[in-house]
Design a protein around this motif. Structure first.
Motif, short mmCIF file in Angstrom:
data_model
loop_
_atom_site.label_atom_id
_atom_site.label_comp_id
_atom_site.label_asym_id
_atom_site.label_seq_id
_atom_site.Cartn_x
_atom_site.Cartn_y
_atom_site.Cartn_z
N UNK A 1 3.08 30.25 -15.42
CA UNK A 1 1.97 30.35 -16.37
C UNK A 1 0.63 30.26 -15.67
N UNK A 2 0.56 29.36 -14.67
CA UNK A 2 -0.68 29.20 -13.92
C UNK A 2 -1.09 30.51 -13.25
N UNK A 3 -0.08 31.26 -12.80
CA UNK A 3 -0.35 32.53 -12.13
C UNK A 3 -0.55 33.69 -13.09
N UNK B 1 -7.29 34.50 -23.71
CA UNK B 1 -6.47 34.45 -22.51
C UNK B 1 -5.27 35.38 -22.52
N UNK C 1 8.41 16.20 -21.55
CA UNK C 1 7.32 15.61 -20.76
C UNK C 1 6.79 14.33 -21.39
N UNK D 1 -4.56 28.59 -6.78
CA UNK D 1 -5.49 28.64 -7.92
C UNK D 1 -6.59 27.60 -7.78
N UNK E 1 -4.76 37.88 -19.81
CA UNK E 1 -4.38 37.37 -18.48
C UNK E 1 -2.89 37.66 -18.24
N UNK F 1 0.42 11.36 -18.73
CA UNK F 1 1.11 11.36 -20.03
C UNK F 1 1.59 9.96 -20.37
N UNK G 1 -6.79 21.60 -23.26
CA UNK G 1 -5.64 21.00 -22.59
C UNK G 1 -5.80 20.74 -21.10
N UNK H 1 -1.48 16.51 -10.26
CA UNK H 1 -0.66 16.63 -11.46
C UNK H 1 0.32 15.46 -11.43
N UNK I 1 -2.64 19.99 -7.71
CA UNK I 1 -1.53 20.42 -6.86
C UNK I 1 -0.52 21.28 -7.58
N UNK I 2 -0.78 21.62 -8.84
CA UNK I 2 0.08 22.56 -9.56
C UNK I 2 0.09 23.90 -8.84
N UNK I 3 -1.07 24.28 -8.31
CA UNK I 3 -1.15 25.53 -7.56
C UNK I 3 -2.29 25.44 -6.57
N UNK J 1 -5.77 24.41 -12.30
CA UNK J 1 -5.56 25.59 -11.45
C UNK J 1 -4.68 26.65 -12.09
N UNK J 2 -5.23 27.33 -13.09
CA UNK J 2 -4.53 28.44 -13.73
C UNK J 2 -5.53 29.59 -13.88
N UNK J 3 -5.00 30.79 -13.96
CA UNK J 3 -5.87 31.97 -14.13
C UNK J 3 -6.66 31.83 -15.42
N UNK J 4 -5.99 31.38 -16.49
CA UNK J 4 -6.66 31.22 -17.79
C UNK J 4 -7.82 30.24 -17.69
N UNK K 1 -4.26 20.85 -31.28
CA UNK K 1 -4.62 20.50 -29.90
C UNK K 1 -4.71 21.76 -29.01
N UNK K 2 -5.72 21.74 -28.14
CA UNK K 2 -5.82 22.84 -27.18
C UNK K 2 -4.81 22.66 -26.07
N UNK K 3 -4.39 23.77 -25.48
CA UNK K 3 -3.55 23.70 -24.29
C UNK K 3 -2.09 23.41 -24.54
N UNK L 1 4.04 26.73 -13.24
CA UNK L 1 3.46 27.51 -12.14
C UNK L 1 3.40 29.00 -12.45
#
Lengths: 288, 292
Positions: free
Chosen positions: A254-256, A43, A224, B227, A46, B253, B12, B248, B222-224, B192-195, A9-11, A252
């Motif tokens: 990771x998002x950054x 990635x 999760x 972004x 990054x 899930x 993902x 989010x 709304x995670x970021x 909303x991620x850089x990747x 799975x991706x992600x 968050x």
């Protein structure tokens, strides 16, 4: 030692695990090389922000027909033999579709007139640099190029300079994932505790078993979902090397594009434990 | 009949969950799961398989030991390292090109059709689903995607369905290209991620290369906020319309674990939300028609 980090799975967190593990190992003075084999959508840069000090164009040979010596419709052997429909006969001339060509060389081998020469198709670039005390090697596939495999092979070749290598693999179980996994000493499969995570993990397990690779699983974003992944691993006797909990802070960070081992407390220890568990699993495989 | 493909670049971001949500809203559709080597749409659509087809594509070399003289010309000529010095064919490397069979002086190599997986035509509560499973490690994923799409289009035409909705795979390589070419709209799901922004730019460039109009959907928005803003800025600069933002939410899930689409699981909030997304998609399809 070559550790491939794959998933199905991706992600699920392959790149997250690859870059954070590589950073921790670099801190320990182990000088790992990180190879980003996800040449379609890399990635790792990054998070590691390497200074790219070298960049090399990678090409694939594709046939170039010399129309002066080509026998055209009187022969058409290359057209009839090509398995990939990369050569056709049009208005009496042999024409090529470079993007369908796999570079096998059958056309040149079969040509009775020596009319098949070679030109190049641009696949993308392989680049390398340094960051966080480790060497980073990655590929960036040309947008529009269908085949990732030749570029993945180049990335791994370029990365083959260190005794300890971490390979960040693309998602899925098709040829890009296969090409990335091949030759690894151990496959770390990353999943998440969800229905999609479990299903795709079973496909990745089938793949690494097919390839004969020792493997273990890291459960990312634990908490999760539910416990279906753990029940599956238990039933199959597959080692669970780490359970990394889901947290909004980690998501968050990771998002950054931040390294978790730098951004959050406890992560450095978690990744060090993952490494120890992986070493133990690999040692057990070797002795059994 | 319009074909809509859902892509992302990055894995993902929520393509499959969003396809299931849209399927709960859209009328008159055929679903196609083109993520053939990691197919998940069936897990929330519970398909009943009507027909099952072996996917035979490409070839695999086989050495007849009785005729083999051990000259190793095959091993020498093979460009993919698919023949070991025994000699033995290594299936995971063999691309089925036929060069070894061609050069073998003893005609000891046969090229045999390759069974790479299965594809299925199934019934679901949303409509017909065409899906597939590529055998792990098998070749020709792009051709399997093309097969699934072609069947979905044929069935849609046969049944008079207005839409084919394609669940695509991550990346930008040949399975994605096979999902994209000839589509009427690409819905690009970002997070909303850089990747994800990095990857979105590449898949968007690919869609432009194939002249497929795009629409972006920001999932887990709304995670970021920062972004998300970057993604929206990219869309504004590149002239890509935005279909909407999805927060989010653990219900995504939870719905998946329950084997339901998020619209079925939380209809009060997600029904209207996906309805609005669908309206944006219809507007984008209408615009494409006008442009032609």
């Amino acid at each position: 030692m070559r550790i491939a980090i794959a998933s199905g799975k991706g992600g699920t967190g392959k790149t997250t695990l690859a870059v954070n593990l590589a950073a921790v190992l670099a801190e320990q003075g182990l000088a790992p090389v990180l190879a980003d084999c996800d040449v379609e959508e890399p990635n790792s840069h990054v998070f590691l922000a390497p200074d790219w000090t070298s960049e090399k164009r990678v090409t694939q040979p594709v046939p170039a027909i010399d129309v002066t010596t080509c026998l055209g419709a009187d022969c058409r052997r290359c057209v009839d033999l090509c398995r990939f429909k990369a050569l056709i006969l049009m208005a009496g001339e042999v024409m090529t579709f470079p993007e369908l060509c796999h570079g096998c060389g059958l056309c040149a081998e079969a040509c009775p007139a020596g009319a098949v020469g070679w030109t190049e198709r641009d696949l993308g670039v392989v680049r390398s640099g340094q960051a966080h005390g480790l060497r980073v090697v990655g590929g960036l596939m040309r947008v529009g190029e269908p085949m990732a495999v030749p570029l993945i092979r180049e990335v791994k070749h370029e990365a083959d300079t260190g005794a300890l290598q971490i390979w960040d693999c693309p998602p899925g179980t098709a040829c890009p994932a296969v090409a990335s996994l091949q030759g690894a000493d151990y496959a770390l499969l990353v999943t998440e505790p969800t229905a999609f995570g479990l299903h795709d993990l079973t496909l990745a397990v089938a793949l690494v078993r097919e390839l004969g690779l020792p493997f273990g699983v890291a459960l990312n974003r634990a908490g999760m979902g539910d416990d279906r992944v753990e029940r599956y691993l238990d039933k199959e006797g597959i080692p669970l090397l780490a359970s990394l909990p889901y947290s909004l802070e980690a998501a968050q960070a990771g998002a950054d594009g931040r390294l978790l081992v730098e951004a959050l407390p406890g992560m450095r220890e978690a990744y060090t434990e993952l490494w120890l568990a992986l070493r133990q699993s690999l040692d057990q495989e070797v002795t059994s | 009949m319009k074909q809509i493909v859902v892509l992302s670049g990055k894995g993902g971001t929520g393509k499959t969950s969003i396809v299931a949500g849209l399927a709960s809203i859209m009328p008159s559709l055929v679903l196609a799961d083109c993520d053939v080597d990691a197919a998940d749409l069936h897990l929330v659509t519970q398909p009943k398989i009507i027909t099952r087809h072996a996917f035979i594509s490409g070839e695999l070399a086989r050495i007849d030991e009785d005729k083999c003289s051990g000259c190793l010309l095959c091993e020498q000529k093979c460009r993919f390292g698919a023949i070991s010095p025994e000699p033995r064919v290594l299936p995971e490397h063999c691309e089925g090109c036929g060069l070894c069979a061609y050069v073998c002086p003893n005609e000891a190599i046969v090229m045999e059709p390759r069974h790479c997986g299965w594809w299925y035509e199934s019934h679901t509560r949303f409509g017909i689903l065409v899906h597939a499973s590529l055998t792990p490690g098998a070749e020709n994923s792009g051709r399997l995607v093309t097969t699934v799409r072609r069947m979905a289009v044929d069935l849609a035409e046969e049944q008079g369905c207005e839409y084919v909705l394609v669940d695509g795979s991550p990346g930008i390589g040949c399975p994605v290209i096979a999902s994209l070419t000839g589509a009427d709209l690409a819905l690009l799901v970002a997070e909303p991620t850089v990747s994800a922004l990095h990857d979105l730019k590449r898949v968007h460039e690919l869609a432009r290369h194939f002249h497929v109009p795009c629409l972006v959907l920001v999932n887990k928005a709304d995670l970021s906020q920062e972004r998300t803003r970057e993604i929206l800025d990219f869309c504004a600069r590149s002239g890509v319309p935005v279909a909407g933002e999805i927060p989010h939410d653990p219900i995504f899930t939870q719905a998946q674990l329950a084997g339901k689409s998020v619209v079925e699981y939380a209809h009060d909030t997600e029904g209207p939300r996906f309805g609005r997304i669908w309206e944006s998609m219809r507007a984008a399809l209408g615009r494409s028609l006008v442009r032609l």
